[in-house]
Scaffold this motif. Structure first.
Motif, short mmCIF file in Angstrom:
data_model
loop_
_atom_site.label_atom_id
_atom_site.label_comp_id
_atom_site.label_asym_id
_atom_site.label_seq_id
_atom_site.Cartn_x
_atom_site.Cartn_y
_atom_site.Cartn_z
N MET A 1 62.26 55.04 89.04
CA MET A 1 62.95 54.22 88.03
C MET A 1 62.11 53.03 87.63
O MET A 1 62.26 52.49 86.54
CB MET A 1 64.31 53.79 88.56
CG MET A 1 65.17 53.02 87.57
SD MET A 1 66.83 52.70 88.18
CE MET A 1 66.60 51.17 89.03
N GLY A 2 61.21 52.56 88.49
CA GLY A 2 60.40 51.40 88.16
C GLY A 2 61.01 50.12 88.70
O GLY A 2 62.23 50.01 88.87
N ASP A 3 60.17 49.16 88.94
CA ASP A 3 60.60 47.88 89.47
C ASP A 3 61.13 47.01 88.34
O ASP A 3 60.40 46.66 87.42
CB ASP A 3 59.42 47.21 90.16
CG ASP A 3 59.78 45.85 90.73
OD1 ASP A 3 60.99 45.55 90.86
OD2 ASP A 3 58.85 45.08 91.05
N ARG A 4 62.41 46.67 88.41
CA ARG A 4 63.02 45.81 87.39
C ARG A 4 63.42 44.46 87.96
O ARG A 4 64.21 43.73 87.35
CB ARG A 4 64.22 46.51 86.75
CG ARG A 4 63.84 47.75 85.93
CD ARG A 4 65.03 48.29 85.14
NE ARG A 4 64.60 49.34 84.24
CZ ARG A 4 64.55 50.64 84.54
NH1 ARG A 4 64.90 51.03 85.76
NH2 ARG A 4 64.14 51.53 83.66
N ALA A 40 65.83 45.46 76.09
CA ALA A 40 67.17 46.02 76.32
C ALA A 40 67.17 47.54 76.37
O ALA A 40 67.95 48.15 77.11
CB ALA A 40 68.13 45.52 75.24
N GLY A 41 66.32 48.16 75.57
CA GLY A 41 66.34 49.61 75.47
C GLY A 41 65.35 50.29 76.40
O GLY A 41 64.64 49.64 77.17
N PRO A 42 65.28 51.63 76.34
CA PRO A 42 64.40 52.38 77.23
C PRO A 42 62.97 52.44 76.74
O PRO A 42 62.66 52.08 75.60
CB PRO A 42 65.03 53.77 77.23
CG PRO A 42 65.61 53.90 75.85
CD PRO A 42 66.11 52.52 75.51
N ARG A 43 62.11 52.93 77.59
CA ARG A 43 60.73 53.24 77.21
C ARG A 43 60.69 54.72 76.86
O ARG A 43 60.87 55.59 77.71
CB ARG A 43 59.78 52.93 78.36
CG ARG A 43 58.30 53.04 78.00
CD ARG A 43 57.44 52.87 79.25
NE ARG A 43 57.57 51.54 79.83
CZ ARG A 43 56.67 50.55 79.68
NH1 ARG A 43 55.58 50.75 78.97
NH2 ARG A 43 56.86 49.38 80.26
N GLY A 94 60.66 48.53 69.72
CA GLY A 94 61.65 48.05 68.75
C GLY A 94 61.77 48.95 67.54
O GLY A 94 61.53 50.17 67.60
N SER A 95 62.10 48.36 66.41
CA SER A 95 62.36 49.15 65.21
C SER A 95 61.11 49.69 64.55
O SER A 95 61.22 50.48 63.61
CB SER A 95 63.19 48.32 64.21
OG SER A 95 64.49 48.11 64.72
N ILE A 235 59.57 45.15 81.23
CA ILE A 235 60.70 45.73 81.96
C ILE A 235 61.67 46.31 80.93
O ILE A 235 62.23 45.57 80.12
CB ILE A 235 61.41 44.68 82.83
CG1 ILE A 235 60.40 44.01 83.78
CG2 ILE A 235 62.55 45.31 83.61
CD1 ILE A 235 61.00 42.86 84.59
N ASP A 236 61.85 47.62 80.96
CA ASP A 236 62.77 48.25 80.01
C ASP A 236 64.18 48.33 80.61
O ASP A 236 64.40 48.07 81.79
CB ASP A 236 62.26 49.64 79.62
CG ASP A 236 62.41 50.67 80.72
OD1 ASP A 236 62.40 50.29 81.91
OD2 ASP A 236 62.55 51.87 80.41
N ARG A 237 65.12 48.64 79.73
CA ARG A 237 66.53 48.76 80.11
C ARG A 237 66.98 47.53 80.90
O ARG A 237 67.65 47.62 81.92
CB ARG A 237 66.76 50.05 80.91
CG ARG A 237 66.38 51.30 80.12
CD ARG A 237 66.47 52.56 80.94
NE ARG A 237 67.86 52.90 81.22
CZ ARG A 237 68.24 53.82 82.12
NH1 ARG A 237 67.33 54.46 82.81
NH2 ARG A 237 69.52 54.07 82.31
N ALA A 238 66.63 46.38 80.35
CA ALA A 238 66.93 45.09 80.99
C ALA A 238 67.52 44.14 79.95
O ALA A 238 66.90 43.13 79.59
CB ALA A 238 65.68 44.50 81.62
N PRO A 239 68.72 44.45 79.44
CA PRO A 239 69.31 43.60 78.39
C PRO A 239 69.63 42.20 78.91
O PRO A 239 70.29 42.04 79.94
CB PRO A 239 70.58 44.35 78.00
CG PRO A 239 70.93 45.18 79.21
CD PRO A 239 69.61 45.57 79.81
#
Length: 527
Positions: A1-4, A40-43, A94-95, A235-239
């Protein structure tokens, strides 16, 4: 999962990994600063782009970037609905993961709308202030272009890459434009017209929006890789749930963020950069209210979330009696900026000659009810002879257009969702009518009777979120100063399109990148 888990020491914490945040991260990491980026989103795996394209093309497969659901909930409260989740991507990059890739400089008039025309507001900086940073941004994005636009603002340096040649349909439009006295010129694009060390050359998938399988189109993943190579953590998925400040209210001390395992962490840093886009940036500041800032962090002016604006689309198209070979490229190769600086109507307008009019053979086949020879005949009738023009039209900022919090609905972490208040004004409608007039004239010159027109009654946004943390010299009227540091907190900076006081009618990403380069230089000096 990776270090968050948080970094024990960080010079800079950046919230958001789109082009603004990623460029700042890369430049500061290369300058030997300790950088942490919270996304906030995934990689998304870049090796999956072909599969994402396949999913996009198949009917009913949904959004290839996984937008929607409780995480991305929002509400509309304005005169017009705003399709927010079609307009953005939450993820590393991002977008820019789904953007089209056209990159133009704002004109000199865009920085001086109040002084020149008595509308909107002036920027606290002018074109000459941003000019060297535009050059740097073109290098950062690897822009392909040519100095053939007589209406473009002044420049000295050549583009990093040669321009894409005119398309087949451009040559068709050129005949009509010459008869009508309209000037066509090339379009600067953030995609490779030839191979470089960073990316291959464009091979013409024609699906730039929403996904480029070849990697020729710039995404901010390029700067994320550069930042990580220089030592930054992403760090992804870290809102980020909120920003907290010191007792005096002079500085941000920590970013509180959530992780997929249900844990909550706090990241400390010397400096904080908010780079979440024109909707999530004001939302985060509003969610970070405190006793010192009861109306939201950095919001002593009351301008956080206010002055939300976008670009509006106008277009028209029909069928020709000859081939135009649409959908071989998914971006514009020619435009006309001849009316951009006009005083009547005062809003800027740029005209586009579209290369993606009508269905592609793939989408037409997937949607068809026929098979075999009947399908072939249907495809031969439906493909290849469409012609269409588009336009982006400026929307001037209005205080009532805004992003607020809707406490009646919450996201997957229990936070109030953004509420979008968005409406149009008569000046914008006048610009849309003018664009339609020119589009109809060009199509008529080609002998095309339009079978669709998008104008004032049914226009929609270009998905460029701007203005919600406006830049200005007066702390009573703006959120950030000309360096993009918030007026209220000494170590909090905002990059992206939300600081734009006005937005002209040019796609905003090059200006986003130029401001990000400029802010990174200021931050480097500060550190």
């Amino acid at each position: 999962m990776g270090d968050r888990t948080p970094s024990p020491r960080a010079d800079v914490c950046i919230v958001g990994s789109g082009p603004a945040g990623a460029i700042v991260a890369a430049r500061l990491a290369r300058a030997d600063h300790d950088v942490v980026v919270l996304e906030a989103g995934p990689r998304f795996d870049e090796d999956d782009r072909t599969e994402q394209l396949d999913a996009h093309l198949r009917p009913g497969e949904g959004n290839p970037w996984e937008m929607g659901g409780e995480r991305d909930a929002y509400t509309d409260a304005g005169d017009r609905d705003y399709p927010l989740n079609a307009a953005r991507v939450k993820g590393v990059g991002g977008s820019t993961l789904h953007w089209q890739g056209m990159v133009m400089r704002l004109h000199e008039r865009d920085f001086e709308m109040e002084t020149r025309h008595g509308v909107g507001t002036d920027w606290p900086i002018d074109y000459d202030d941003l000019r060297p940073y535009y050059t740097a941004a073109e290098s950062e994005l690897g822009v392909a272009g040519a100095d053939d636009n007589p209406y473009a603002p002044p420049r000295e340096e050549p583009f990093p890459l040669p321009a894409f040649p005119p398309s087949r349909s451009d040559s068709v439009f050129a005949e009509a434009c010459e008869s009508l006295g309209l000037d066509m010129h090339s379009v600067p694009n953030a995609r490779n017209s030839e191979a470089t060390d960073d990316a291959p050359a464009c091979v013409g998938y024609g699906t730039c929006k929403p996904v480029c399988p070849s990697g020729a189109k710039y995404t901010a993943e390029r700067h994320v890789r550069a930042a990580e190579a220089a030592g930054a953590r992403v760090i992804d998925r870290a809102p980020v749930q909120r920003l907290e400040h010191d007792r005096a209210g002079d500085a941000v001390t920590r970013a509180v963020y959530a992780t997929p395992d249900g844990a909550t962490h706090t990241q400390t840093a010397r400096q904080f950069v908010v780079a979440c886009g024109g909707v999530e940036t004001p939302r985060l500041l509003l969610l970070s209210r405190s006793e010192t800032y009861p109306d939201g962090l950095a919001n002593s002016s009351g301008a956080v979330g206010r002055y939300f604006f976008d670009h509006l689309f106008a277009g028209a198209g029909g069928r020709l009696d000859r081939q135009t070979d649409q959908n071989h490229v998914g971006f514009n190769t020619s435009e006309c900026h001849q009316f951009y600086d006009d005083a009547e109507p005062v809003v800027g307008t740029k005209l586009e000659f579209l290369n993606y009019a009508g269905p592609s053979p793939v989408t037409a086949a997937l949607d068809a009810d026929t098979w075999g020879d009947d399908l072939l005949a249907d495809l031969q009738r439906s493909y290849g002879t469409h012609a269409a023009m588009g336009a982006l039209v400026e929307q001037l900022p209005r205080r009532d257009n805004r992003i607020e919090l809707d406490s009646s609905r919450t996201d997957d972490h229990g936070n109030p969702v953004p509420e979008v208040h968005w409406s149009l004004d008569d000046r914008t409608r006048a610009g849309l009518r003018k664009a339609n007039e020119v589009q109809r004239a060009v199509l008529s010159e080609l002998g095309v009777e339009p079978d669709w027109v998008v104008g004032p009654a049914d226009t929609g946004p270009a998905y460029h979120h701007m203005g919600t943390t406006r830049m200005g010299a007066d702390p009573d009227e703006s959120v950030v100063n000309p360096q993009l540091r918030t007026h209220d907190l000494d170590n909090c900076w905002i990059v992206g399109s939300s600081p734009f006081p006005t937005g002209g009618a040019m796609n905003p990403t090059l200006t986003i990148a130029a401001l990000a380069v400029r802010a990174a230089d200021r931050l480097d000096a500060e550190l």
